[in-house]
Enzyme design. Structure first.
Site, mmCIF file in Angstrom:
data_model
loop_
_atom_site.group_PDB
_atom_site.id
_atom_site.type_symbol
_atom_site.label_atom_id
_atom_site.label_comp_id
_atom_site.label_asym_id
_atom_site.label_seq_id
_atom_site.Cartn_x
_atom_site.Cartn_y
_atom_site.Cartn_z
ATOM 1 N N THR A 58 0.045 8.793 13.290
ATOM 2 C CA THR A 58 0.819 8.850 14.539
ATOM 3 C C THR A 58 -0.137 9.062 15.716
ATOM 4 N N GLU B 55 0.309 4.192 10.447
ATOM 5 C CA GLU B 55 -1.166 4.159 10.406
ATOM 6 C C GLU B 55 -1.774 5.363 11.129
ATOM 7 N N TRP C 198 8.726 4.211 2.963
ATOM 8 C CA TRP C 198 8.259 3.499 4.158
ATOM 9 C C TRP C 198 7.147 2.519 3.817
ATOM 10 N N GLY D 262 -10.077 5.265 3.974
ATOM 11 C CA GLY D 262 -11.021 4.151 4.213
ATOM 12 C C GLY D 262 -10.276 2.845 4.453
ATOM 13 N N PHE E 222 0.858 -1.183 0.000
ATOM 14 C CA PHE E 222 0.000 0.000 0.000
ATOM 15 C C PHE E 222 0.893 1.231 0.000
HETATM 16 P P1 TGC Z 1 -10.340 15.108 6.059
HETATM 17 O O1 TGC Z 1 -10.918 16.376 5.518
HETATM 18 O O2 TGC Z 1 -10.539 14.791 7.492
HETATM 19 O O3 TGC Z 1 -10.909 13.869 5.216
HETATM 20 C C1 TGC Z 1 -10.840 13.796 3.805
HETATM 21 C C2 TGC Z 1 -11.918 12.817 3.348
HETATM 22 O O4 TGC Z 1 -11.649 11.525 3.913
HETATM 23 C C3 TGC Z 1 -12.729 11.117 4.786
HETATM 24 N N1 TGC Z 1 -12.087 10.500 5.958
HETATM 25 C C4 TGC Z 1 -12.092 9.180 6.189
HETATM 26 N N2 TGC Z 1 -12.677 8.179 5.527
HETATM 27 C C5 TGC Z 1 -12.487 6.924 6.018
HETATM 28 N N3 TGC Z 1 -11.729 6.674 7.100
HETATM 29 C C6 TGC Z 1 -11.114 7.679 7.774
HETATM 30 N N4 TGC Z 1 -10.341 7.420 8.847
HETATM 31 C C7 TGC Z 1 -11.293 9.008 7.334
HETATM 32 N N5 TGC Z 1 -10.841 10.215 7.752
HETATM 33 C C8 TGC Z 1 -11.333 11.107 6.902
HETATM 34 C C9 TGC Z 1 -13.444 12.384 5.154
HETATM 35 O O5 TGC Z 1 -14.808 12.131 5.470
HETATM 36 C C10 TGC Z 1 -13.311 13.175 3.853
HETATM 37 O O6 TGC Z 1 -14.236 12.647 2.905
HETATM 38 P P2 TGC Z 1 -14.968 13.617 1.847
HETATM 39 O O7 TGC Z 1 -15.994 12.747 1.185
HETATM 40 O O8 TGC Z 1 -15.573 14.737 2.653
HETATM 41 O O9 TGC Z 1 -13.902 14.087 0.931
HETATM 42 O O10 TGC Z 1 -8.806 15.091 5.674
HETATM 43 P P3 TGC Z 1 -7.605 15.931 6.238
HETATM 44 O O11 TGC Z 1 -6.829 16.427 5.081
HETATM 45 O O12 TGC Z 1 -8.101 16.933 7.271
HETATM 46 O O13 TGC Z 1 -6.687 14.831 6.936
HETATM 47 C C11 TGC Z 1 -7.107 14.118 8.019
HETATM 48 C C12 TGC Z 1 -5.929 13.329 8.648
HETATM 49 C C13 TGC Z 1 -4.763 14.226 9.033
HETATM 50 C C14 TGC Z 1 -6.521 12.726 9.914
HETATM 51 C C15 TGC Z 1 -5.468 12.267 7.681
HETATM 52 O O14 TGC Z 1 -4.780 12.840 6.644
HETATM 53 C C16 TGC Z 1 -4.631 11.209 8.333
HETATM 54 O O15 TGC Z 1 -5.171 10.242 8.861
HETATM 55 N N6 TGC Z 1 -3.255 11.308 8.320
HETATM 56 C C17 TGC Z 1 -2.386 10.246 8.761
HETATM 57 C C18 TGC Z 1 -1.806 9.520 7.567
HETATM 58 C C19 TGC Z 1 -1.655 8.056 7.809
HETATM 59 O O16 TGC Z 1 -2.286 7.454 8.660
HETATM 60 N N7 TGC Z 1 -0.825 7.418 7.009
HETATM 61 C C20 TGC Z 1 -0.669 5.991 7.101
HETATM 62 C C21 TGC Z 1 0.067 5.461 5.898
HETATM 63 S S1 TGC Z 1 -0.129 3.714 5.694
HETATM 64 C C22 TGC Z 1 0.669 3.000 6.939
HETATM 65 O O17 TGC Z 1 1.168 3.581 7.835
HETATM 66 C C23 TGC Z 1 0.715 1.533 6.858
HETATM 67 S S2 TGC Z 1 1.643 0.784 8.041
HETATM 68 C C24 TGC Z 1 1.380 -0.779 7.535
HETATM 69 C C25 TGC Z 1 1.775 -1.832 8.513
HETATM 70 O O18 TGC Z 1 0.888 -2.287 9.316
HETATM 71 O O19 TGC Z 1 2.927 -2.323 8.379
HETATM 72 P P1 FAD Z 2 5.734 13.237 10.015
HETATM 73 O O1 FAD Z 2 4.391 13.368 9.421
HETATM 74 O O2 FAD Z 2 6.843 14.070 9.464
HETATM 75 O O3 FAD Z 2 5.618 13.521 11.581
HETATM 76 C C1 FAD Z 2 6.759 13.723 12.442
HETATM 77 C C2 FAD Z 2 6.226 14.108 13.821
HETATM 78 O O4 FAD Z 2 5.473 15.331 13.721
HETATM 79 C C3 FAD Z 2 5.279 13.066 14.413
HETATM 80 O O5 FAD Z 2 5.473 12.984 15.805
HETATM 81 C C4 FAD Z 2 3.915 13.643 14.128
HETATM 82 O O6 FAD Z 2 2.912 13.201 15.034
HETATM 83 C C5 FAD Z 2 4.183 15.128 14.289
HETATM 84 N N1 FAD Z 2 3.203 15.941 13.556
HETATM 85 C C6 FAD Z 2 2.967 15.994 12.207
HETATM 86 N N2 FAD Z 2 1.963 16.827 11.938
HETATM 87 C C7 FAD Z 2 1.527 17.313 13.127
HETATM 88 C C8 FAD Z 2 0.503 18.219 13.513
HETATM 89 N N3 FAD Z 2 -0.324 18.773 12.615
HETATM 90 N N4 FAD Z 2 0.361 18.492 14.823
HETATM 91 C C9 FAD Z 2 1.158 17.919 15.752
HETATM 92 N N5 FAD Z 2 2.138 17.042 15.459
HETATM 93 C C10 FAD Z 2 2.319 16.746 14.161
HETATM 94 N N6 FAD Z 2 3.166 4.212 4.873
HETATM 95 C C11 FAD Z 2 2.485 3.693 3.802
HETATM 96 O O7 FAD Z 2 1.906 4.414 3.001
HETATM 97 N N7 FAD Z 2 2.457 2.332 3.603
HETATM 98 C C12 FAD Z 2 3.077 1.468 4.438
HETATM 99 O O8 FAD Z 2 2.999 0.247 4.239
HETATM 100 C C13 FAD Z 2 3.819 1.989 5.550
HETATM 101 N N8 FAD Z 2 4.545 1.158 6.353
HETATM 102 C C14 FAD Z 2 5.380 1.696 7.290
HETATM 103 C C15 FAD Z 2 6.299 0.873 7.972
HETATM 104 C C16 FAD Z 2 7.189 1.417 8.875
HETATM 105 C C17 FAD Z 2 8.206 0.542 9.534
HETATM 106 C C18 FAD Z 2 7.140 2.809 9.174
HETATM 107 C C19 FAD Z 2 8.070 3.437 10.190
HETATM 108 C C20 FAD Z 2 6.242 3.624 8.523
HETATM 109 C C21 FAD Z 2 5.376 3.092 7.558
HETATM 110 N N9 FAD Z 2 4.538 3.920 6.795
HETATM 111 C C22 FAD Z 2 3.822 3.408 5.736
HETATM 112 C C23 FAD Z 2 4.604 5.369 6.958
HETATM 113 C C24 FAD Z 2 3.871 5.904 8.193
HETATM 114 O O9 FAD Z 2 2.496 5.872 8.003
HETATM 115 C C25 FAD Z 2 4.393 7.331 8.445
HETATM 116 O O10 FAD Z 2 5.688 7.197 8.993
HETATM 117 C C26 FAD Z 2 3.483 8.098 9.379
HETATM 118 O O11 FAD Z 2 2.243 8.393 8.766
HETATM 119 C C27 FAD Z 2 4.131 9.439 9.842
HETATM 120 O O12 FAD Z 2 4.672 10.143 8.768
HETATM 121 P P2 FAD Z 2 6.183 10.683 8.847
HETATM 122 O O13 FAD Z 2 7.057 9.549 9.239
HETATM 123 O O14 FAD Z 2 6.466 11.376 7.569
HETATM 124 O O15 FAD Z 2 6.198 11.709 10.050
#
Ligand code: TGC
Ligand code: FAD
Length: 394
Positions: free
Chosen positions: A375, A373, A166, A247, A131
């Protein structure tokens, strides 16, 4: 006086089928993962040989109905996550990514052809997915991504350029679910769409990220896209915008909320056993009040985390679990598990830093789980926004 590791359980809240799934998952994970995990962690390798067995256990695409998937209910799925993560967060990560972040978007947003082609071999573990959302300059704020797709030619192929960073499983992946911005017909601003980028497509590279001191038994890499031509048939047609990847994350975060409880149970149970055997000042250290206070804190927080996970699971069954509730589950249970691992590490004294006592590995792993997923801070702000109606993100 009889001693018991848990004074409150959720057993009576489970169906017979859920109890059987839990027992079978624990038996499998103890028999097949526990004996090899420390070696893989030290060598920074993933136990690839176990993938067919994960498939047999129904761990791949567990909650999907049809396509050879197990079709587990949300609570049974959560219980499998507990047992996988009790052994290692990296192993749970492998199954989470395959199930919730690669198979689920194909299932939820894909065409019938895409589902028929990818889901059965992914459920069998013959094809691996990843992903791609995060980029070097776009982590917590995925809406700022730069990866983009431009339509080209009479067939409407997309040309993808960008870099994802990542990415769990990317070096192993046969198919990468890549989120990229593109100009849809008639839209004025670029919109985020999902693409199935396949291994072997020209211009795709997935180099491994070396040197991790956390989640070492999980393979992490990049997705580098250099003019990759992707057929229009590989676009996921049923979703547009950030809600597509978010989602998927809601599915995966739900599993992490359960899995983290498993990591906490593992460190608590080891700390309990150790302190009941380790003698200092002429008595087991578990007999000291300060040690008992730590054990009670760990135990009570685990039970509360389990109850929260179970409650969310029952809500999910009725279709009423919302993303903010999932943020609470992921945030609070991961923080609980990380605190439990730090406390357990201290309770083992010097032995707490040794691999064979299996506290330091979960502790290091949970540092990643705290960050990916979404922070801890991002989930705090998401819940804060829900409570106040005011956004503190920017
Ligand atoms: P925002 O305006 O809140 O939302 C945009 C649109 O998305 C909808 N929505 C969601 N839908 C489903 N599930 C959720 N949790 C949702 N949160 C929001 C929302 O209703 C809206 O829809 P629409 O129809 O109105 O357009 O968006 P925002 O720009 O304010 O951002 C919200 C924020 C900061 C919470 C979001 O960007 C976020 O969650 N950031 C964190 C990024 C993240 O989690 N990255 C993870 C990458 S993948 C990963 O880490 C995999 S690790 C894999 C492993 O297990 O090894
Ligand atoms: P940043 O976004 O730069 O954040 C750095 C720090 O600033 C954090 O403490 C954060 O909480 C803080 N911060 C940022 N914005 C704010 C704010 N507005 N207010 C207060 N504090 C804030 N991603 C994928 O897409 N797919 C994957 O499969 C996947 N696997 C991963 C596996 C590993 C081992 C790791 C480490 C990460 C993986 N990720 C993946 C990425 C992961 O989802 C990101 O690392 C995570 O979303 C945080 O992004 P960043 O590392 O760029 O930190």
């Amino acid at each position: 006086m009889d001693a018991t590791p848990y004074v409150l359980s959720i057993d009576h809240l489970l169906s017979e089928e859920e109890r059987l799934t839990w027992r079978a998952s624990r038996e499998f994970c103890e028999r097949r993962i526990a004996p090899v995990i420390e070696r893989h962690y030290e060598a920074a390798t993933f136990p690839r040989e176990l993938i067919p067995e994960f498939a047999e256990m129904g761990f791949l695409g567990s909650s999907i109905e049809g396509y050879g998937c197990a079709g587990m209910g949300p609570v049974a799925y959560g219980l499998t996550m507990i047992e996988l993560e009790r052994q290692d967060s990296g192993i749970r990560s492998f199954c989470s990514v395959q199930s919730a972040l690669a198979m689920w978007p194909i299932f939820a947003y894909g065409t019938d052809e895409q589902k028929e082609r990818w889901l059965p071999p992914m459920a069998r573990g013959e094809k691996i997915g990843c992903f791609g959302l995060t980029e070097p300059n776009s982590g917590s704020d995925p809406g700022s991504m730069r990866t983009h797709a431009v339509q080209d030619g009479p067939g409407g192929d997309y040309i993808l350029n960008g870099q994802k960073f990542w990415i769990t499983n990317s070096p192993l992946a046969d198919v990468c679910v890549v989120w990229a911005k593109t100009l849809d017909h008639g839209s004025e601003a670029p919109v985020i769409r999902g693409f199935l980028v396949e291994r072997g497509m020209k211009g795709l590279q997935t180099p491994e990220t070396k040197g991790k001191l956390s989640l070492r038994a999980s393979v992490t890499g990049e997705i580098v896209l250099d003019d990759v031509r992707v057929p229009a048939a590989n676009l996921l047609p049923k979703v547009r915008g950030l809600k597509g990847p978010l989602g998927c994350l809601t599915q995966a975060r739900y599993g992490i909320g359960w899995g983290a409880v498993g990591a906490a149970m593992g460190v608590y149970e080891r700390a309990r056993s150790y302190t009941m055997e380790r003698v200092q000042f002429g008595r087991p250290i578990a007999g000291f009040q300060l040690t008992q206070q730590k054990l009670v804190e760990l135990h009570n927080e685990i039970v509360k985390g389990l109850l929260l996970a179970h409650h969310c699971g029952r809500l999910k069954e009725t279709g009423s679990l919302n993303p903010i509730q999932v943020s609470m589950l992921k945030r609070d249970n991961v923080r609980m598990a990380l605190t439990a691992a730090r406390t357990a590490r201290a309770m083992l004294g010097g032995n707490g830093i040794m691999g064979e006592y299996q506290i330091m590995r979960p502790l290091c792993n949970l540092e990643t789980v705290f960050t990916y997923e979404g922070t801890h801070e991002i989930h705090t702000l998401a819940i804060g926004r829900a409570l106040t109606g005011l956004s503190a993100f920017s």
